[in-house]
Design an enzyme around this catalytic site. Structure first.
Site, PDB file in Angstrom:
ATOM      1  N   ASP A 171     -41.298  -5.473  -0.940  1.00  0.00           N
ATOM      2  CA  ASP A 171     -40.618  -6.223   0.112  1.00  0.00           C
ATOM      3  C   ASP A 171     -40.745  -5.419   1.396  1.00  0.00           C
ATOM      4  O   ASP A 171     -41.080  -4.220   1.374  1.00  0.00           O
ATOM      5  CB  ASP A 171     -39.132  -6.397  -0.282  1.00  0.00           C
ATOM      6  CG  ASP A 171     -38.348  -7.266   0.685  1.00  0.00           C
ATOM      7  OD1 ASP A 171     -37.115  -7.347   0.538  1.00  0.00           O
ATOM      8  OD2 ASP A 171     -38.966  -7.869   1.586  1.00  0.00           O
ATOM      9  N   CYS A 185     -36.177 -17.288  -4.671  1.00  0.00           N
ATOM     10  CA  CYS A 185     -35.009 -16.435  -4.826  1.00  0.00           C
ATOM     11  C   CYS A 185     -33.862 -16.869  -3.925  1.00  0.00           C
ATOM     12  O   CYS A 185     -34.065 -17.522  -2.895  1.00  0.00           O
ATOM     13  CB  CYS A 185     -35.362 -14.984  -4.517  1.00  0.00           C
ATOM     14  SG  CYS A 185     -34.131 -13.828  -5.167  1.00  0.00           S
TER      15      CYS A 185
HETATM   16  O1  LIG Z   1     -32.115 -12.869  -0.626  1.00  0.00           O
HETATM   17  C1  LIG Z   1     -31.199 -12.083  -0.332  1.00  0.00           C
HETATM   18  O2  LIG Z   1     -30.165 -12.419   0.292  1.00  0.00           O
HETATM   19  C2  LIG Z   1     -31.290 -10.647  -0.758  1.00  0.00           C
HETATM   20  C3  LIG Z   1     -30.168  -9.832  -0.611  1.00  0.00           C
HETATM   21  C4  LIG Z   1     -30.236  -8.487  -1.001  1.00  0.00           C
HETATM   22  C5  LIG Z   1     -31.405  -7.968  -1.542  1.00  0.00           C
HETATM   23  C6  LIG Z   1     -32.533  -8.782  -1.711  1.00  0.00           C
HETATM   24  C7  LIG Z   1     -32.483 -10.124  -1.313  1.00  0.00           C
HETATM   25  N1  LIG Z   1     -33.589 -10.954  -1.451  1.00  0.00           N
HETATM   26  C8  LIG Z   1     -34.839 -10.486  -1.962  1.00  0.00           C
HETATM   27  O3  LIG Z   1     -35.666 -10.094  -0.866  1.00  0.00           O
HETATM   28  C9  LIG Z   1     -36.916 -10.793  -0.973  1.00  0.00           C
HETATM   29  C10 LIG Z   1     -37.517 -11.053   0.373  1.00  0.00           C
HETATM   30  O4  LIG Z   1     -36.688 -11.940   1.066  1.00  0.00           O
HETATM   31  P1  LIG Z   1     -37.290 -12.862   2.251  1.00  0.00           P
HETATM   32  O5  LIG Z   1     -38.233 -13.839   1.607  1.00  0.00           O
HETATM   33  O6  LIG Z   1     -37.987 -11.921   3.207  1.00  0.00           O
HETATM   34  O7  LIG Z   1     -36.064 -13.522   2.834  1.00  0.00           O
HETATM   35  C11 LIG Z   1     -36.537 -12.046  -1.713  1.00  0.00           C
HETATM   36  O8  LIG Z   1     -37.654 -12.660  -2.270  1.00  0.00           O
HETATM   37  C12 LIG Z   1     -35.553 -11.565  -2.735  1.00  0.00           C
HETATM   38  O9  LIG Z   1     -36.188 -11.052  -3.876  1.00  0.00           O
END
Ligand SMILES: O=C(O)c1ccccc1N[C@@H]1O[C@H](COP(=O)(O)O)[C@@H](O)[C@H]1O
Length: 246
Positions: free
Chosen positions: A134, A11
Protein backbone atom coordinates in the site's frame (compact mmCIF):
# COMPACT_ATOMS: atom_id res chain seq x y z
CA UNK A 1 -2.04 -19.54 -23.60
CA UNK A 2 -4.61 -19.04 -20.83
CA UNK A 3 -3.94 -16.29 -18.31
CA UNK A 4 -4.84 -16.56 -14.64
CA UNK A 5 -7.40 -13.83 -13.88
CA UNK A 6 -6.30 -11.18 -11.43
CA UNK A 7 -7.57 -11.77 -7.90
CA UNK A 8 -9.67 -8.77 -6.83
CA UNK A 9 -10.38 -7.62 -3.28
CA UNK A 10 -12.92 -4.92 -2.46
CA UNK A 11 -12.10 -3.56 0.97
CA UNK A 12 -13.94 -1.44 3.50
CA UNK A 13 -17.45 -2.72 2.84
CA UNK A 14 -20.00 -1.70 5.46
CA UNK A 15 -23.49 -2.25 4.04
CA UNK A 16 -25.33 -5.38 2.84
CA UNK A 17 -26.16 -3.65 -0.45
CA UNK A 18 -22.59 -2.75 -1.41
CA UNK A 19 -21.35 -6.12 -0.22
CA UNK A 20 -23.92 -7.72 -2.51
CA UNK A 21 -22.78 -5.48 -5.36
CA UNK A 22 -19.17 -6.62 -4.79
CA UNK A 23 -20.16 -10.28 -4.81
CA UNK A 24 -22.31 -9.82 -7.92
CA UNK A 25 -19.42 -8.05 -9.65
CA UNK A 26 -17.21 -11.09 -9.04
CA UNK A 27 -14.92 -9.88 -6.24
CA UNK A 28 -12.75 -12.76 -5.02
CA UNK A 29 -12.16 -11.24 -1.58
CA UNK A 30 -14.10 -8.76 0.52
CA UNK A 31 -12.51 -6.74 3.32
CA UNK A 32 -14.19 -5.71 6.57
CA UNK A 33 -12.35 -2.98 8.46
CA UNK A 34 -12.50 -3.11 12.24
CA UNK A 35 -10.66 0.10 13.11
CA UNK A 36 -12.76 2.84 14.73
CA UNK A 37 -10.81 5.73 13.18
CA UNK A 38 -11.77 4.53 9.71
CA UNK A 39 -14.89 5.81 7.89
CA UNK A 40 -15.33 2.14 6.87
CA UNK A 41 -15.21 0.75 10.40
CA UNK A 42 -17.68 -2.01 11.14
CA UNK A 43 -18.37 -3.07 14.73
CA UNK A 44 -18.42 -6.76 15.57
CA UNK A 45 -22.20 -7.07 15.21
CA UNK A 46 -22.31 -5.54 11.72
CA UNK A 47 -19.11 -7.33 10.79
CA UNK A 48 -20.61 -10.66 11.81
CA UNK A 49 -23.71 -10.05 9.70
CA UNK A 50 -21.71 -9.02 6.63
CA UNK A 51 -19.38 -11.97 7.08
CA UNK A 52 -22.35 -14.34 7.15
CA UNK A 53 -23.69 -12.75 3.99
CA UNK A 54 -20.39 -13.35 2.18
CA UNK A 55 -19.63 -16.80 3.56
CA UNK A 56 -18.90 -19.25 0.75
CA UNK A 57 -19.27 -16.51 -1.90
CA UNK A 58 -15.91 -14.74 -1.53
CA UNK A 59 -12.97 -14.95 0.85
CA UNK A 60 -13.65 -12.76 3.88
CA UNK A 61 -10.81 -10.63 5.19
CA UNK A 62 -10.90 -8.98 8.60
CA UNK A 63 -8.66 -5.91 8.55
CA UNK A 64 -7.07 -4.95 11.87
CA UNK A 65 -4.44 -2.39 12.89
CA UNK A 66 -1.99 -3.43 15.60
CA UNK A 67 -4.60 -5.54 17.41
CA UNK A 68 -3.88 -7.09 20.79
CA UNK A 69 -4.66 -10.76 21.40
CA UNK A 70 -8.04 -10.02 22.96
CA UNK A 71 -9.19 -8.10 19.89
CA UNK A 72 -7.92 -10.81 17.56
CA UNK A 73 -9.90 -13.39 19.51
CA UNK A 74 -13.04 -11.25 19.54
CA UNK A 75 -12.89 -10.62 15.77
CA UNK A 76 -12.25 -14.28 15.09
CA UNK A 77 -15.24 -15.32 17.20
CA UNK A 78 -17.58 -12.76 15.67
CA UNK A 79 -16.55 -12.69 12.00
CA UNK A 80 -14.91 -16.10 11.48
CA UNK A 81 -12.80 -14.58 8.67
CA UNK A 82 -10.99 -16.59 6.04
CA UNK A 83 -8.04 -14.19 6.31
CA UNK A 84 -6.68 -11.66 8.75
CA UNK A 85 -5.09 -8.51 7.33
CA UNK A 86 -2.66 -6.70 9.59
CA UNK A 87 -2.29 -3.12 8.42
CA UNK A 88 -0.34 -1.55 11.26
CA UNK A 89 3.25 -1.73 12.48
CA UNK A 90 3.15 -5.48 13.22
CA UNK A 91 6.59 -7.11 13.25
CA UNK A 92 7.31 -10.45 11.58
CA UNK A 93 7.26 -11.99 15.06
CA UNK A 94 3.79 -10.52 15.71
CA UNK A 95 2.53 -11.82 12.38
CA UNK A 96 3.84 -15.29 13.26
CA UNK A 97 2.18 -15.12 16.67
CA UNK A 98 -1.20 -14.13 15.21
CA UNK A 99 -0.97 -16.96 12.69
CA UNK A 100 -0.14 -19.46 15.43
CA UNK A 101 -2.93 -18.19 17.70
CA UNK A 102 -5.67 -18.11 15.06
CA UNK A 103 -4.72 -20.78 12.55
CA UNK A 104 -5.86 -18.36 9.82
CA UNK A 105 -3.73 -17.08 6.92
CA UNK A 106 -2.42 -13.59 7.49
CA UNK A 107 -1.91 -10.85 4.92
CA UNK A 108 0.61 -8.24 6.07
CA UNK A 109 0.29 -4.75 4.63
CA UNK A 110 3.46 -2.76 4.09
CA UNK A 111 3.63 0.95 3.31
CA UNK A 112 5.75 1.65 0.26
CA UNK A 113 7.30 4.99 -0.74
CA UNK A 114 10.88 4.06 -1.67
CA UNK A 115 12.94 1.05 -2.66
CA UNK A 116 14.16 0.82 0.94
CA UNK A 117 10.56 0.25 2.09
CA UNK A 118 10.27 -2.55 -0.42
CA UNK A 119 13.52 -4.15 0.79
CA UNK A 120 12.03 -4.44 4.28
CA UNK A 121 9.35 -6.75 2.85
CA UNK A 122 11.95 -9.54 2.85
CA UNK A 123 11.66 -9.77 6.66
CA UNK A 124 8.13 -11.16 6.28
CA UNK A 125 9.02 -13.76 3.64
CA UNK A 126 7.91 -17.22 4.72
CA UNK A 127 5.95 -15.70 7.62
CA UNK A 128 3.06 -13.70 6.13
CA UNK A 129 0.89 -15.76 3.80
CA UNK A 130 0.60 -12.79 1.46
CA UNK A 131 2.15 -9.32 1.31
CA UNK A 132 -0.02 -6.33 0.48
CA UNK A 133 1.80 -3.25 -0.76
CA UNK A 134 0.00 0.00 0.00
CA UNK A 135 1.14 3.60 -0.23
CA UNK A 136 3.12 4.60 2.86
CA UNK A 137 0.96 6.99 4.89
CA UNK A 138 2.20 10.54 5.39
CA UNK A 139 3.73 11.24 8.84
CA UNK A 140 0.92 11.92 11.30
CA UNK A 141 -1.74 10.43 9.02
CA UNK A 142 -4.89 9.36 10.88
CA UNK A 143 -5.17 6.16 8.85
CA UNK A 144 -2.32 3.70 8.17
CA UNK A 145 -4.09 2.80 4.94
CA UNK A 146 -7.24 3.50 3.01
CA UNK A 147 -6.02 6.97 2.12
CA UNK A 148 -6.60 6.76 -1.62
CA UNK A 149 -2.92 7.49 -2.32
CA UNK A 150 -0.91 5.65 -4.95
CA UNK A 151 2.83 5.11 -4.86
CA UNK A 152 5.35 4.80 -7.70
CA UNK A 153 4.45 1.46 -9.25
CA UNK A 154 7.72 1.34 -11.17
CA UNK A 155 9.29 0.33 -7.84
CA UNK A 156 7.50 -2.97 -8.47
CA UNK A 157 8.10 -3.21 -12.22
CA UNK A 158 7.44 -6.82 -13.25
CA UNK A 159 7.85 -8.07 -9.67
CA UNK A 160 4.58 -10.02 -9.78
CA UNK A 161 6.01 -12.48 -12.28
CA UNK A 162 8.38 -13.89 -9.65
CA UNK A 163 6.91 -12.80 -6.32
CA UNK A 164 3.20 -13.03 -5.51
CA UNK A 165 1.82 -9.94 -3.79
CA UNK A 166 -1.36 -7.86 -3.62
CA UNK A 167 -1.18 -4.30 -4.91
CA UNK A 168 -3.21 -1.53 -3.30
CA UNK A 169 -3.03 2.18 -2.65
CA UNK A 170 -5.09 4.70 -4.61
CA UNK A 171 -6.19 2.22 -7.28
CA UNK A 172 -9.28 3.13 -9.33
CA UNK A 173 -11.25 1.60 -12.20
CA UNK A 174 -9.37 4.03 -14.45
CA UNK A 175 -5.85 3.15 -13.28
CA UNK A 176 -5.90 -0.52 -12.28
CA UNK A 177 -5.03 -1.84 -15.76
CA UNK A 178 -1.91 0.35 -15.91
CA UNK A 179 -0.94 -0.68 -12.38
CA UNK A 180 -1.19 -4.35 -13.36
CA UNK A 181 0.73 -3.83 -16.59
CA UNK A 182 3.59 -2.17 -14.71
CA UNK A 183 3.77 -4.44 -11.67
CA UNK A 184 2.46 -7.80 -12.96
CA UNK A 185 0.70 -8.11 -9.59
CA UNK A 186 -1.52 -11.18 -9.39
CA UNK A 187 -3.93 -9.48 -6.97
CA UNK A 188 -5.31 -6.00 -6.38
CA UNK A 189 -7.15 -4.37 -3.50
CA UNK A 190 -9.18 -1.16 -3.42
CA UNK A 191 -11.08 0.91 -0.90
CA UNK A 192 -11.29 4.68 -1.66
CA UNK A 193 -11.20 4.31 -5.43
CA UNK A 194 -14.64 2.69 -5.58
CA UNK A 195 -16.37 5.18 -3.29
CA UNK A 196 -18.66 8.17 -3.91
CA UNK A 197 -17.33 9.66 -0.65
CA UNK A 198 -15.38 8.48 2.40
CA UNK A 199 -16.83 5.12 3.42
CA UNK A 200 -19.65 5.26 0.82
CA UNK A 201 -19.00 2.47 -1.68
CA UNK A 202 -20.41 3.02 -5.21
CA UNK A 203 -21.78 -0.18 -6.81
CA UNK A 204 -21.08 1.06 -10.34
CA UNK A 205 -17.44 1.84 -9.51
CA UNK A 206 -17.08 -1.52 -7.79
CA UNK A 207 -18.31 -3.30 -10.92
CA UNK A 208 -16.09 -1.18 -13.16
CA UNK A 209 -13.04 -1.89 -11.00
CA UNK A 210 -13.55 -5.65 -10.98
CA UNK A 211 -14.17 -5.70 -14.74
CA UNK A 212 -11.08 -3.60 -15.48
CA UNK A 213 -8.85 -5.71 -13.23
CA UNK A 214 -10.11 -9.00 -14.65
CA UNK A 215 -9.76 -7.74 -18.24
CA UNK A 216 -6.14 -6.73 -17.62
CA UNK A 217 -5.10 -10.27 -16.57
CA UNK A 218 -2.34 -12.06 -18.37
CA UNK A 219 1.34 -12.48 -17.54
CA UNK A 220 2.58 -11.73 -21.07
CA UNK A 221 0.42 -8.64 -21.27
CA UNK A 222 1.62 -7.54 -17.86
CA UNK A 223 5.23 -8.37 -18.73
CA UNK A 224 5.02 -6.36 -21.94
CA UNK A 225 3.55 -3.47 -20.00
CA UNK A 226 6.17 -3.75 -17.30
CA UNK A 227 9.03 -3.72 -19.84
CA UNK A 228 7.50 -0.68 -21.52
CA UNK A 229 6.96 1.12 -18.24
CA UNK A 230 10.39 0.18 -16.91
CA UNK A 231 11.91 1.72 -20.03
CA UNK A 232 9.80 4.82 -19.49
CA UNK A 233 10.38 4.94 -15.73
CA UNK A 234 13.89 6.32 -16.28
CA UNK A 235 12.30 9.57 -17.43
CA UNK A 236 9.60 10.04 -14.77
CA UNK A 237 7.95 8.16 -11.88
CA UNK A 238 5.10 5.91 -13.02
CA UNK A 239 2.60 7.68 -10.81
CA UNK A 240 3.26 11.02 -12.50
CA UNK A 241 2.43 9.51 -15.90
CA UNK A 242 -0.75 7.90 -14.58
CA UNK A 243 -1.81 11.01 -12.67
CA UNK A 244 -1.75 13.10 -15.86
CA UNK A 245 -4.11 10.67 -17.58
CA UNK A 246 -6.50 10.23 -14.61
O1 LIG B 1 -9.87 1.24 4.25
C1 LIG B 1 -9.58 1.75 5.34
O2 LIG B 1 -10.29 2.60 5.93
C2 LIG B 1 -8.31 1.33 6.04
C3 LIG B 1 -8.10 1.75 7.35
C4 LIG B 1 -6.93 1.36 8.01
C5 LIG B 1 -5.99 0.56 7.38
C6 LIG B 1 -6.20 0.12 6.07
C7 LIG B 1 -7.36 0.51 5.39
N1 LIG B 1 -7.59 0.11 4.08
C8 LIG B 1 -6.65 -0.68 3.34
O3 LIG B 1 -5.81 0.19 2.59
C9 LIG B 1 -5.85 -0.22 1.21
C10 LIG B 1 -5.66 0.95 0.29
O4 LIG B 1 -6.75 1.81 0.43
P1 LIG B 1 -7.16 2.81 -0.78
O5 LIG B 1 -7.65 1.95 -1.91
O6 LIG B 1 -5.91 3.58 -1.13
O7 LIG B 1 -8.25 3.66 -0.17
C11 LIG B 1 -7.21 -0.86 1.10
O8 LIG B 1 -7.29 -1.67 -0.03
C12 LIG B 1 -7.35 -1.61 2.38
O9 LIG B 1 -6.72 -2.87 2.33
Amino acid sequence: MSFAPTLVKICGLSTPETLEASLAAGADMIGLVHFPKSPRHVDLTLGAALSRQARGRAERVALLVDPDDALVEAVLAALDPDWLQLHGTESPERVAAVKARTGRPVMKALGIATADDLARAARYAGIADRLLFDAKPAPGAVLPGGNGHAFDWSLLAGRGRDHPFMLSGGLTPETVAEALAVTAAQAVDVSSGVEAGPGRKDPDRIAAFVAAAKAAAGADKAAAGADKAAAGAASEPQIARVARRA
